[in-house]
Design a protein around this motif. Structure first.
Motif, short mmCIF file in Angstrom:
data_model
loop_
_atom_site.label_atom_id
_atom_site.label_comp_id
_atom_site.label_asym_id
_atom_site.label_seq_id
_atom_site.Cartn_x
_atom_site.Cartn_y
_atom_site.Cartn_z
N GLU A 147 0.75 -1.13 -0.22
CA GLU A 147 -0.07 -0.07 0.30
C GLU A 147 1.20 1.72 0.24
O GLU A 147 1.44 1.41 0.93
N LYS A 148 0.97 1.72 -0.70
CA LYS A 148 1.59 3.83 -1.30
C LYS A 148 1.52 4.16 0.45
O LYS A 148 2.67 5.00 1.11
N SER A 149 0.68 3.99 0.89
CA SER A 149 0.20 4.80 2.02
C SER A 149 1.42 4.66 3.18
O SER A 149 1.36 4.89 4.54
N MET A 150 1.43 2.87 3.06
CA MET A 150 2.61 2.67 3.90
C MET A 150 4.40 3.00 3.65
O MET A 150 5.20 2.92 4.22
N LEU A 151 4.55 4.17 2.73
CA LEU A 151 5.77 4.50 2.18
C LEU A 151 6.45 5.56 3.84
O LEU A 151 7.90 4.23 4.52
N GLN A 152 6.00 5.87 4.17
CA GLN A 152 6.68 6.62 5.96
C GLN A 152 6.69 5.81 6.59
O GLN A 152 7.14 6.19 7.84
N GLU A 153 5.37 5.34 6.52
CA GLU A 153 5.60 3.99 8.47
C GLU A 153 7.50 3.10 7.91
O GLU A 153 7.37 2.92 8.49
N ILE A 154 6.76 3.05 6.72
CA ILE A 154 8.38 2.13 6.75
C ILE A 154 9.67 2.63 6.99
O ILE A 154 10.61 2.61 7.16
#
Length: 185
Positions: A74-81
């Motif tokens: 999910e692209k929304s996970m980039l910052q969390e990763i």
């Protein structure tokens, strides 16, 4: 051979196998200069409020020996990763290109290689302690057993020592390979 003795030997063998597995898992976390998905094995990511291992929210690949790419599902996970990688304190500086997270694995300095080799030695020593502990437990079980003859007890102790020597040699071999891998530029 007496069933009790066989059970004690099997239990000792299982404990020694576990010590080897633990060593291999620990050594996989020690990076040897070459990029590997296992390097990010300890990274946890905040996935909708719960801590989740990185490999459960993204695909981790190594396109070459110096780069790790993390492709989130999910692209929304980039910052969390990115945050998870930084929080894991692995010494990596993740870069986000809008599609995936890219990590350049810097080459190791000579001093860092020596420190990693020391760390690998310490892990191997811990594994040897685990093997010796399994030997001690098995020998104590043999000595406590009342329904076993003295000859069987002596033979079992010899078998346990032989098994211990075999596992200690295996640990030394694993360590030798890892040290060579670490010290190779």
């Amino acid at each position: 051979m007496n069933e009790d003795v066989q059970f004690i030997l099997d239990t000792a063998k299982e404990a020694m196998d576990n010590a080897i597995k633990h060593l291999e898992k620990q050594l996989a976390n020690i990076r040897a200069g070459k990029a590997s998905p296992a390097m990010l094995g300890s990274v946890m990511v905040d996935y909708y409020g719960s801590q989740t291992p990185l490999n459960q929210v993204a695909n981790v690949n190594t396109p070459d020996g110096r780069t790790i790419t993390v492709q989130p599902w999910e692209k929304s996970m980039l910052q969390e990763i990115e945050r998870g990688i930084l929080m894991a304190n692995l010494g990596f500086n993740p870069m986000n290109n809008g599609e995936s997270v890219i990590i350049n694995v810097p080459p190791l300095t000579e001093e860092r290689r020596r420190n990693l080799a020391k760390q690998a030695k310490a892990e191997a020593e811990d594994a040897k302690i685990g093997v010796r502990s399994a030997r001690k437990d098995a020998n104590n079980e043999i000595k406590k057993a009342d329904d076993i003859s003295e000859d069987l007890k002596n033979n079992a102790e010899i078998d346990i020592q032989t098994m211990t020597d075999k596992y200690v040699k295996k640990i030394d071999d694993i360590l030798e390979v890892k040290e060579k891998e670490i010290m190779t530029v």
